[in-house]
Scaffold this active site. Structure first.
Site, mmCIF file in Angstrom:
data_model
loop_
_atom_site.group_PDB
_atom_site.id
_atom_site.type_symbol
_atom_site.label_atom_id
_atom_site.label_comp_id
_atom_site.label_asym_id
_atom_site.label_seq_id
_atom_site.Cartn_x
_atom_site.Cartn_y
_atom_site.Cartn_z
ATOM 1 N N SER A 69 20.771 49.031 50.999
ATOM 2 C CA SER A 69 22.110 49.236 51.680
ATOM 3 C C SER A 69 22.573 50.573 51.372
ATOM 4 O O SER A 69 22.077 50.997 50.540
ATOM 5 C CB SER A 69 22.861 48.085 51.207
ATOM 6 O OG SER A 69 24.315 48.510 51.368
ATOM 7 N N TYR A 121 26.969 42.945 44.481
ATOM 8 C CA TYR A 121 26.056 43.449 45.607
ATOM 9 C C TYR A 121 25.542 45.049 45.545
ATOM 10 O O TYR A 121 24.414 45.326 45.890
ATOM 11 C CB TYR A 121 26.705 43.138 46.997
ATOM 12 C CG TYR A 121 25.816 43.554 48.222
ATOM 13 C CD1 TYR A 121 25.124 42.643 48.778
ATOM 14 C CD2 TYR A 121 26.123 44.377 48.938
ATOM 15 C CE1 TYR A 121 24.367 43.029 49.949
ATOM 16 C CE2 TYR A 121 25.406 45.037 50.242
ATOM 17 C CZ TYR A 121 24.407 44.087 50.414
ATOM 18 O OH TYR A 121 23.672 44.393 51.533
#
Length: 254
Positions: free
Chosen positions: A148, A161
């Site tokens: 990400s 995350y």
């Protein structure tokens, strides 16, 4: 997407988290490029429907259930995928959980932290190692890890995350060093905020931040990421390994 139909001709690929969103788009693009695909997901019924939908498009796709929090389930999935395809040439570690969105570091619970790390980091590690015998036997294996861009800019209120995806980037580099001798490439793709079902919870202000700060000022769609995954699985990327490619319209330019 308009993928050359021969780019992945005959390549056998396992895609985790393939029942919806990015994983579904990756499976579709791989199939359109000539690949044979197994999609695996914890949503066991939905993954079978997704596989049926893709087969209806003329693509060679099968579905399996998998729980990335369960080592036995991971091993069974890798074994079944290899049996279904007659081996594996590629693995796309796409499946992950967020769960920590909107929580500050003080509000984040230990249970949430552990769950995110168990699925996103440990699950990626265990799925990769479970697939290694088949990838080694291929002689031209490729692992694509979905990271990400959040660890590249330090997205706030998403710490578990972000930390897990930062670990994916680091793990990609280490695996590339370990597996290069087996002619296996390992690369990471780092998308920005993509419009998929899994990001429906993200506040509109965060979506607006991404859109306004991108060099290409529009929403990011799953097909915007698929091309990079297909490329990383293909022979065109045979001498590229240990790299992280941000695919986010120019929101982050490391």
């Amino acid at each position: 997407m308009n993928t050359p139909t021969s780019l992945l001709q005959g390549r056998r690929v396992l895609v985790t988290g393939g029942a919806r969103g990015l994983g579904y788009a990756f499976a579709q693009a791989i199939g359109e490029a000539g690949g044979r695909v197994v999609i695996a997901d914890i949503l066991a019924e939905r993954v079978q429907q997704a596989a049926a939908d893709l087969r209806a498009q003329g693509l060679d796709v099968s579905g399996l259930g998998v729980d990335l929090a369960d080592p036995l389930s991971i091993q069974a999935c890798a074994t079944q995928a290899s049996e279904l395809l007659g081996g594996l040439d590629g693995l796309v570690n796409n499946a992950s959980v967020t769960n920590s969105g909107g929580k500050t570091c003080e509000e984040l619970s230990i249970d949430t932290w552990d769950q995110v790390m168990r699925v996103n980091v440990r699950g990626t590690w265990l799925m990769t190692t479970a697939c290694l015998p088949a990838l080694r036997a291929s002689g031209q294996g490729a692992v694509v890890n979905l990271a990400s861009d959040t660890p590249l800019w330090g997205a706030p209120n998403l710490m578990a995350y972000v930390a897990s995806k930062g670990a994916i980037i680091a793990m990609t580099r280490s695996l590339a060093r370990e597996l290069g001798g087996d002619n296996i490439t390992v690369n990471a793709i780092a998308p920005g905020l993509v419009l998929v079902e899994a990001t429906a919870y993200v506040p509109e202000a965060r979506h607006r931040l991404y859109t306004e700060q991108r060099a290409i000022q529009r929403a990011q769609l799953p097909d915007d990421v698929s091309g990079a995954v297909v490329f990383a699985l293909s022979h065109l990327a045979r001498f590229i390994t240990g790299q992280t490619l941000p695919v986010n319209g120019g929101f982050v330019m490391p």
